[in-house]
Design a protein around this motif. Sequence first.
Motif, PDB file in Angstrom:
ATOM      1  N   TRP A  27      13.557   2.954   0.936  1.00  0.00           N
ATOM      2  CA  TRP A  27      12.132   3.276   0.883  1.00  0.00           C
ATOM      3  C   TRP A  27      11.293   2.038   1.211  1.00  0.00           C
ATOM      4  N   VAL A  28      11.619   0.898   0.600  1.00  0.00           N
ATOM      5  CA  VAL A  28      10.881  -0.342   0.895  1.00  0.00           C
ATOM      6  C   VAL A  28      11.071  -0.714   2.365  1.00  0.00           C
ATOM      7  N   ASN A  29      12.295  -0.593   2.866  1.00  0.00           N
ATOM      8  CA  ASN A  29      12.541  -0.880   4.287  1.00  0.00           C
ATOM      9  C   ASN A  29      11.706   0.028   5.182  1.00  0.00           C
ATOM     10  N   SER A  30      11.531   1.286   4.776  1.00  0.00           N
ATOM     11  CA  SER A  30      10.729   2.205   5.586  1.00  0.00           C
ATOM     12  C   SER A  30       9.263   1.757   5.620  1.00  0.00           C
ATOM     13  N   LEU A  31       8.751   1.268   4.499  1.00  0.00           N
ATOM     14  CA  LEU A  31       7.379   0.740   4.487  1.00  0.00           C
ATOM     15  C   LEU A  31       7.252  -0.454   5.431  1.00  0.00           C
ATOM     16  N   CYS A  32       8.227  -1.340   5.378  1.00  0.00           N
ATOM     17  CA  CYS A  32       8.211  -2.523   6.247  1.00  0.00           C
ATOM     18  C   CYS A  32       8.305  -2.126   7.718  1.00  0.00           C
ATOM     19  N   TYR A  33       9.191  -1.193   8.027  1.00  0.00           N
ATOM     20  CA  TYR A  33       9.361  -0.741   9.409  1.00  0.00           C
ATOM     21  C   TYR A  33       8.051  -0.137   9.929  1.00  0.00           C
ATOM     22  N   ALA A  34       7.475   0.763   9.152  1.00  0.00           N
ATOM     23  CA  ALA A  34       6.242   1.423   9.571  1.00  0.00           C
ATOM     24  C   ALA A  34       5.109   0.417   9.775  1.00  0.00           C
ATOM     25  N   SER A  35       5.053  -0.590   8.937  1.00  0.00           N
ATOM     26  CA  SER A  35       4.030  -1.620   9.075  1.00  0.00           C
ATOM     27  C   SER A  35       4.292  -2.497  10.302  1.00  0.00           C
ATOM     28  N   GLU A  36       5.517  -2.944  10.449  1.00  0.00           N
ATOM     29  CA  GLU A  36       5.844  -3.833  11.572  1.00  0.00           C
ATOM     30  C   GLU A  36       5.612  -3.166  12.925  1.00  0.00           C
ATOM     31  N   PHE A  37       6.037  -1.907  13.034  1.00  0.00           N
ATOM     32  CA  PHE A  37       5.963  -1.219  14.320  1.00  0.00           C
ATOM     33  C   PHE A  37       4.747  -0.289  14.437  1.00  0.00           C
ATOM     34  N   LEU A  38       3.848  -0.374  13.466  1.00  0.00           N
ATOM     35  CA  LEU A  38       2.572   0.341  13.495  1.00  0.00           C
ATOM     36  C   LEU A  38       2.759   1.832  13.746  1.00  0.00           C
ATOM     37  N   THR A  39       3.605   2.466  12.932  1.00  0.00           N
ATOM     38  CA  THR A  39       3.886   3.892  13.107  1.00  0.00           C
ATOM     39  C   THR A  39       2.990   4.793  12.269  1.00  0.00           C
ATOM     40  N   ASP A  40       2.104   4.215  11.477  1.00  0.00           N
ATOM     41  CA  ASP A  40       1.242   4.978  10.566  1.00  0.00           C
ATOM     42  C   ASP A  40       2.054   5.848   9.608  1.00  0.00           C
ATOM     43  N   GLY A  41       3.248   5.376   9.270  1.00  0.00           N
ATOM     44  CA  GLY A  41       4.062   6.061   8.273  1.00  0.00           C
ATOM     45  C   GLY A  41       5.054   7.062   8.828  1.00  0.00           C
ATOM     46  N   LEU A  42       5.084   7.248  10.134  1.00  0.00           N
ATOM     47  CA  LEU A  42       6.074   8.138  10.749  1.00  0.00           C
ATOM     48  C   LEU A  42       7.359   7.351  10.970  1.00  0.00           C
ATOM     49  N   LEU A  43       8.487   7.970  10.659  1.00  0.00           N
ATOM     50  CA  LEU A  43       9.776   7.281  10.753  1.00  0.00           C
ATOM     51  C   LEU A  43      10.598   7.870  11.893  1.00  0.00           C
ATOM     52  N   PRO A  44      10.765   7.104  12.966  1.00  0.00           N
ATOM     53  CA  PRO A  44      11.505   7.612  14.117  1.00  0.00           C
ATOM     54  C   PRO A  44      13.014   7.610  13.874  1.00  0.00           C
ATOM     55  N   PRO A  70       8.551  14.066  13.005  1.00  0.00           N
ATOM     56  CA  PRO A  70       9.444  13.152  12.298  1.00  0.00           C
ATOM     57  C   PRO A  70       9.188  13.166  10.784  1.00  0.00           C
ATOM     58  N   ILE A  71      10.110  12.561  10.070  1.00  0.00           N
ATOM     59  CA  ILE A  71       9.910  12.318   8.635  1.00  0.00           C
ATOM     60  C   ILE A  71       8.741  11.344   8.505  1.00  0.00           C
ATOM     61  N   GLN A  72       7.939  11.515   7.470  1.00  0.00           N
ATOM     62  CA  GLN A  72       6.833  10.577   7.267  1.00  0.00           C
ATOM     63  C   GLN A  72       6.805  10.086   5.823  1.00  0.00           C
ATOM     64  N   ILE A  73       6.263   8.911   5.651  1.00  0.00           N
ATOM     65  CA  ILE A  73       6.119   8.319   4.328  1.00  0.00           C
ATOM     66  C   ILE A  73       4.906   8.956   3.656  1.00  0.00           C
ATOM     67  N   HIS A  74       5.112   9.490   2.471  1.00  0.00           N
ATOM     68  CA  HIS A  74       4.040  10.172   1.733  1.00  0.00           C
ATOM     69  C   HIS A  74       2.860   9.227   1.478  1.00  0.00           C
ATOM     70  N   ASP A  75       1.672   9.674   1.829  1.00  0.00           N
ATOM     71  CA  ASP A  75       0.414   8.940   1.592  1.00  0.00           C
ATOM     72  C   ASP A  75       0.405   7.523   2.173  1.00  0.00           C
ATOM     73  N   TYR A  76       1.150   7.299   3.246  1.00  0.00           N
ATOM     74  CA  TYR A  76       1.236   5.955   3.825  1.00  0.00           C
ATOM     75  C   TYR A  76      -0.151   5.363   4.099  1.00  0.00           C
ATOM     76  N   LEU A  77      -1.002   6.126   4.772  1.00  0.00           N
ATOM     77  CA  LEU A  77      -2.300   5.573   5.174  1.00  0.00           C
ATOM     78  C   LEU A  77      -3.289   5.449   4.028  1.00  0.00           C
ATOM     79  N   GLU A  78      -2.968   6.007   2.871  1.00  0.00           N
ATOM     80  CA  GLU A  78      -3.825   5.801   1.705  1.00  0.00           C
ATOM     81  C   GLU A  78      -3.590   4.426   1.075  1.00  0.00           C
ATOM     82  N   HIS A  79      -2.452   3.810   1.384  1.00  0.00           N
ATOM     83  CA  HIS A  79      -2.091   2.536   0.746  1.00  0.00           C
ATOM     84  C   HIS A  79      -1.839   1.398   1.728  1.00  0.00           C
ATOM     85  N   GLN A  80      -1.519   1.737   2.978  1.00  0.00           N
ATOM     86  CA  GLN A  80      -1.166   0.719   3.966  1.00  0.00           C
ATOM     87  C   GLN A  80      -2.213   0.683   5.082  1.00  0.00           C
ATOM     88  N   THR A  81      -2.183  -0.354   5.875  1.00  0.00           N
ATOM     89  CA  THR A  81      -3.138  -0.541   6.954  1.00  0.00           C
ATOM     90  C   THR A  81      -2.723   0.277   8.173  1.00  0.00           C
TER      91      THR A  81
END
Length: 104
Positions: A27-44, A70-81
Motif C-alpha cells: 500500500w505504501v509502495n502504491s502511494l509512492c508509485y502514484a506520486s512519482e509517476f503522477l498517476t493521480d492514484g491509478l495503478l497500472p 485500473p485499480i485505484q487508491i481510495h481517496d488518493y486526491l483527497e490526501h496527495q498532490t
Amino acid sequence: MTWIKLNDNAPRHPKIAGLSDRAFRAWVNSLCYASEFLTDGLLPVAFLVTVPRKVQDEIIASGLWIDGKPIQIHDYLEHQTSKASVEGERRRQPELRGAATAAR
C-alpha cells in the motif's frame, strides 16, 4: 521529486491496522508509485505485477484500493498532490523540473 503525505496515526487506522506487513508495504509502495509517476492514484499493470494477487485482494478488501480497470487508491486526491498541481508547480519553478528529470 514529489512527496507523499502519510498521517502519523495511519498505522492505527482501522483500514490499515489489520493489514499484513506485506500488504502494508505494498500500500505504501502504491502511494509512492502514484506520486512519482503522477498517476493521480491509478495503478497500472506495470505496478500491479509487482504485487501478488493475494496481497492485492487483501488491500482491496480493506478498502484502501478500489477494484476496477485500473485499480485505484481510495481517496488518493483527497490526501496527495494531483498531477496537475505538480506540473503547475514545475512550470512555475523550473529548478523543480530539472530535479524531477534528473531523478529518473
